[in-house]
Scaffold this motif. Structure first.
Motif, PDB file in Angstrom:
ATOM      1  N   GLY A 137       0.797  -1.224   0.000  1.00  0.00           N
ATOM      2  CA  GLY A 137       0.000   0.000   0.000  1.00  0.00           C
ATOM      3  C   GLY A 137       0.826   1.268   0.000  1.00  0.00           C
ATOM      4  O   GLY A 137       0.314   2.337   0.360  1.00  0.00           O
ATOM      5  N   GLY A 138       2.085   1.177  -0.405  1.00  0.00           N
ATOM      6  CA  GLY A 138       2.918   2.376  -0.510  1.00  0.00           C
ATOM      7  C   GLY A 138       3.485   2.875   0.801  1.00  0.00           C
ATOM      8  O   GLY A 138       3.955   4.015   0.888  1.00  0.00           O
ATOM      9  N   VAL A 139       3.508   2.046   1.836  1.00  0.00           N
ATOM     10  CA  VAL A 139       4.065   2.471   3.120  1.00  0.00           C
ATOM     11  C   VAL A 139       5.584   2.619   3.009  1.00  0.00           C
ATOM     12  O   VAL A 139       6.199   2.170   2.047  1.00  0.00           O
ATOM     13  CB  VAL A 139       3.738   1.454   4.242  1.00  0.00           C
ATOM     14  CG1 VAL A 139       2.248   1.302   4.400  1.00  0.00           C
ATOM     15  CG2 VAL A 139       4.406   0.117   3.976  1.00  0.00           C
ATOM     16  N   ASP A 140       6.177   3.264   3.997  1.00  0.00           N
ATOM     17  CA  ASP A 140       7.639   3.365   4.071  1.00  0.00           C
ATOM     18  C   ASP A 140       8.157   2.021   4.553  1.00  0.00           C
ATOM     19  O   ASP A 140       8.364   1.797   5.742  1.00  0.00           O
ATOM     20  CB  ASP A 140       8.019   4.500   5.027  1.00  0.00           C
ATOM     21  CG  ASP A 140       9.524   4.695   5.128  1.00  0.00           C
ATOM     22  OD1 ASP A 140      10.275   3.975   4.432  1.00  0.00           O
ATOM     23  OD2 ASP A 140       9.959   5.578   5.892  1.00  0.00           O
ATOM     24  N   LYS A 141       8.361   1.101   3.602  1.00  0.00           N
ATOM     25  CA  LYS A 141       8.681  -0.279   3.965  1.00  0.00           C
ATOM     26  C   LYS A 141       9.952  -0.402   4.806  1.00  0.00           C
ATOM     27  O   LYS A 141       9.957  -1.131   5.803  1.00  0.00           O
ATOM     28  CB  LYS A 141       8.768  -1.138   2.705  1.00  0.00           C
ATOM     29  CG  LYS A 141       9.037  -2.600   2.996  1.00  0.00           C
ATOM     30  CD  LYS A 141       8.832  -3.497   1.785  1.00  0.00           C
ATOM     31  CE  LYS A 141       9.763  -3.211   0.657  1.00  0.00           C
ATOM     32  NZ  LYS A 141       9.731  -4.272  -0.381  1.00  0.00           N
ATOM     33  N   PRO A 142      11.069   0.273   4.438  1.00  0.00           N
ATOM     34  CA  PRO A 142      12.279   0.110   5.257  1.00  0.00           C
ATOM     35  C   PRO A 142      12.105   0.531   6.714  1.00  0.00           C
ATOM     36  O   PRO A 142      12.849   0.082   7.574  1.00  0.00           O
ATOM     37  CB  PRO A 142      13.304   0.996   4.547  1.00  0.00           C
ATOM     38  CG  PRO A 142      12.829   1.058   3.131  1.00  0.00           C
ATOM     39  CD  PRO A 142      11.337   1.071   3.232  1.00  0.00           C
ATOM     40  N   ALA A 143      11.110   1.392   6.977  1.00  0.00           N
ATOM     41  CA  ALA A 143      10.873   1.846   8.355  1.00  0.00           C
ATOM     42  C   ALA A 143       9.995   0.880   9.141  1.00  0.00           C
ATOM     43  O   ALA A 143       9.872   1.026  10.365  1.00  0.00           O
ATOM     44  CB  ALA A 143      10.234   3.236   8.347  1.00  0.00           C
ATOM     45  N   ARG A 144       9.405  -0.105   8.469  1.00  0.00           N
ATOM     46  CA  ARG A 144       8.548  -1.060   9.185  1.00  0.00           C
ATOM     47  C   ARG A 144       9.390  -1.884  10.150  1.00  0.00           C
ATOM     48  O   ARG A 144      10.452  -2.409   9.788  1.00  0.00           O
ATOM     49  CB  ARG A 144       7.833  -1.991   8.210  1.00  0.00           C
ATOM     50  CG  ARG A 144       6.632  -1.325   7.575  1.00  0.00           C
ATOM     51  CD  ARG A 144       5.703  -2.326   6.955  1.00  0.00           C
ATOM     52  NE  ARG A 144       5.021  -3.177   7.932  1.00  0.00           N
ATOM     53  CZ  ARG A 144       4.034  -4.002   7.606  1.00  0.00           C
ATOM     54  NH1 ARG A 144       3.619  -4.080   6.354  1.00  0.00           N
ATOM     55  NH2 ARG A 144       3.463  -4.750   8.521  1.00  0.00           N
ATOM     56  N   PRO A 145       8.927  -2.015  11.371  1.00  0.00           N
ATOM     57  CA  PRO A 145       9.718  -2.761  12.349  1.00  0.00           C
ATOM     58  C   PRO A 145       9.566  -4.273  12.192  1.00  0.00           C
ATOM     59  O   PRO A 145       8.499  -4.776  11.866  1.00  0.00           O
ATOM     60  CB  PRO A 145       9.147  -2.293  13.693  1.00  0.00           C
ATOM     61  CG  PRO A 145       7.749  -1.870  13.386  1.00  0.00           C
ATOM     62  CD  PRO A 145       7.750  -1.367  11.978  1.00  0.00           C
ATOM     63  N   VAL A 146      10.662  -4.963  12.413  1.00  0.00           N
ATOM     64  CA  VAL A 146      10.686  -6.415  12.548  1.00  0.00           C
ATOM     65  C   VAL A 146      11.530  -6.699  13.781  1.00  0.00           C
ATOM     66  O   VAL A 146      12.651  -6.211  13.900  1.00  0.00           O
ATOM     67  CB  VAL A 146      11.292  -7.100  11.312  1.00  0.00           C
ATOM     68  CG1 VAL A 146      11.536  -8.580  11.593  1.00  0.00           C
ATOM     69  CG2 VAL A 146      10.385  -6.941  10.104  1.00  0.00           C
ATOM     70  N   GLY A 147      10.971  -7.422  14.720  1.00  0.00           N
ATOM     71  CA  GLY A 147      11.698  -7.675  15.962  1.00  0.00           C
ATOM     72  C   GLY A 147      11.991  -6.398  16.725  1.00  0.00           C
ATOM     73  O   GLY A 147      13.019  -6.306  17.409  1.00  0.00           O
ATOM     74  N   GLY A 148      11.109  -5.408  16.587  1.00  0.00           N
ATOM     75  CA  GLY A 148      11.239  -4.159  17.340  1.00  0.00           C
ATOM     76  C   GLY A 148      12.164  -3.118  16.724  1.00  0.00           C
ATOM     77  O   GLY A 148      12.353  -2.059  17.314  1.00  0.00           O
ATOM     78  N   ARG A 149      12.741  -3.407  15.540  1.00  0.00           N
ATOM     79  CA  ARG A 149      13.644  -2.444  14.896  1.00  0.00           C
ATOM     80  C   ARG A 149      13.262  -2.280  13.434  1.00  0.00           C
ATOM     81  O   ARG A 149      12.873  -3.260  12.777  1.00  0.00           O
ATOM     82  CB  ARG A 149      15.097  -2.930  14.969  1.00  0.00           C
ATOM     83  CG  ARG A 149      15.618  -3.070  16.380  1.00  0.00           C
ATOM     84  CD  ARG A 149      16.942  -3.809  16.392  1.00  0.00           C
ATOM     85  NE  ARG A 149      17.983  -3.052  15.731  1.00  0.00           N
ATOM     86  CZ  ARG A 149      19.130  -3.576  15.313  1.00  0.00           C
ATOM     87  NH1 ARG A 149      19.364  -4.874  15.452  1.00  0.00           N
ATOM     88  NH2 ARG A 149      20.042  -2.836  14.745  1.00  0.00           N
ATOM     89  N   PRO A 150      13.383  -1.068  12.887  1.00  0.00           N
ATOM     90  CA  PRO A 150      13.092  -0.891  11.461  1.00  0.00           C
ATOM     91  C   PRO A 150      13.958  -1.812  10.608  1.00  0.00           C
ATOM     92  O   PRO A 150      15.134  -2.046  10.920  1.00  0.00           O
ATOM     93  CB  PRO A 150      13.440   0.583  11.202  1.00  0.00           C
ATOM     94  CG  PRO A 150      13.361   1.242  12.545  1.00  0.00           C
ATOM     95  CD  PRO A 150      13.780   0.198  13.538  1.00  0.00           C
ATOM     96  N   MET A 151      13.370  -2.316   9.534  1.00  0.00           N
ATOM     97  CA  MET A 151      14.127  -3.211   8.658  1.00  0.00           C
ATOM     98  C   MET A 151      15.426  -2.557   8.187  1.00  0.00           C
ATOM     99  O   MET A 151      16.477  -3.205   8.140  1.00  0.00           O
ATOM    100  CB  MET A 151      13.277  -3.626   7.456  1.00  0.00           C
ATOM    101  CG  MET A 151      12.233  -4.661   7.790  1.00  0.00           C
ATOM    102  SD  MET A 151      11.469  -5.387   6.313  1.00  0.00           S
ATOM    103  CE  MET A 151      10.147  -4.221   6.017  1.00  0.00           C
ATOM    104  N   LEU A 152      15.361  -1.276   7.819  1.00  0.00           N
ATOM    105  CA  LEU A 152      16.568  -0.582   7.355  1.00  0.00           C
ATOM    106  C   LEU A 152      17.663  -0.620   8.407  1.00  0.00           C
ATOM    107  O   LEU A 152      18.834  -0.864   8.096  1.00  0.00           O
ATOM    108  CB  LEU A 152      16.236   0.863   6.980  1.00  0.00           C
ATOM    109  CG  LEU A 152      17.425   1.761   6.640  1.00  0.00           C
ATOM    110  CD1 LEU A 152      18.189   1.237   5.437  1.00  0.00           C
ATOM    111  CD2 LEU A 152      16.963   3.196   6.385  1.00  0.00           C
TER     112      LEU A 152
END
Length: 199
Positions: free
Chosen positions: A18-33
């Motif tokens: 949906g066009g979100v800021d994907k690298p900023a999405r957290p995985v394990g409590g931290r942004p993917m980037l």
């Protein structure tokens, strides 16, 4: 091992999310980037190519030309900021939340021990994960110049497979413990799977 730089590509549109800021999405409590950048904490320099956002200290942010021009344009922008003598570069997507320092070391060792232009992971189906690799800077720069010449001077919108066509690639299978470091998150379901692996 040879010194290396890192270029992380974070300018994708994330249409399937949906066009979100994907690298900023957290995985394990931290942004993917941030997880990707932590996996290359010993790289110098560390560059992020894409929209500016919060990054750890010492990380430089730049944009591809034109903005949104795709991964090859972003690669060219990152390479342009590397010192002429930089031997190798980790070229990474920003949505690899399971990437680890050990996985990057495996790639660097594979390249150091070969005459190849680059080393990248292959998935369980044998597909090259080209944005989870380490490459010789001179070979990548030559590939960008070749592709630009083929496209009237522009790499805007060019696919990564065209950039890397003709390069000698050492394929690396993940044999370590834990989840595959090449796993990228293109959908919400991918993010859920990555979260499960980090628990």
């Amino acid at each position: 091992m040879t010194a290396y730089a890192a270029v992380v590509l974070s300018g994708g549109t994330a249409r399937r999310m949906g066009g979100v800021d994907k690298p900023a999405r957290p995985v394990g409590g931290r942004p993917m980037l941030h997880r990707v950048l932590a996996a290359v904490a010993d790289a110098e320099p560390r560059l992020v190519v894409g929209p500016a956002g919060p990054v750890p200290d010492g990380v430089r942010v730049t944009r591809e030309e034109p903005p949104g021009g795709g991964p090859v344009a972003a690669t060219a922008a990152g390479l342009a900021l590397l010192d002429p003598g930089t031997p190798t570069v980790a070229l990474l997507a920003a949505d690899l939340p399971l990437l680890t320092p050990a996985a990057v070391v495996d790639l660097r060792r594979a390249l150091d021990g070969s005459t190849a232009d680059g080393a990248c992971y292959v998935d369980d189906d044998g597909r090259r994960q080209q944005l989870c690799g380490v490459w010789r800077v001179a070979a990548l720069r030559a590939a960008v110049e070749r592709l630009a010449a083929e496209r009237d001077g522009s790499v805007d919108g060019a696919p990564v497979r065209r950039l890397l066509a003709g390069l000698a690639v050492r394929e690396v299978s993940w044999s370590g413990s834990g989840p595959p470091p090449w796993f990228d998150c293109d959908t919400d379901e991918d993010v859920r799977r990555a979260e499960e692996w980090t628990r």
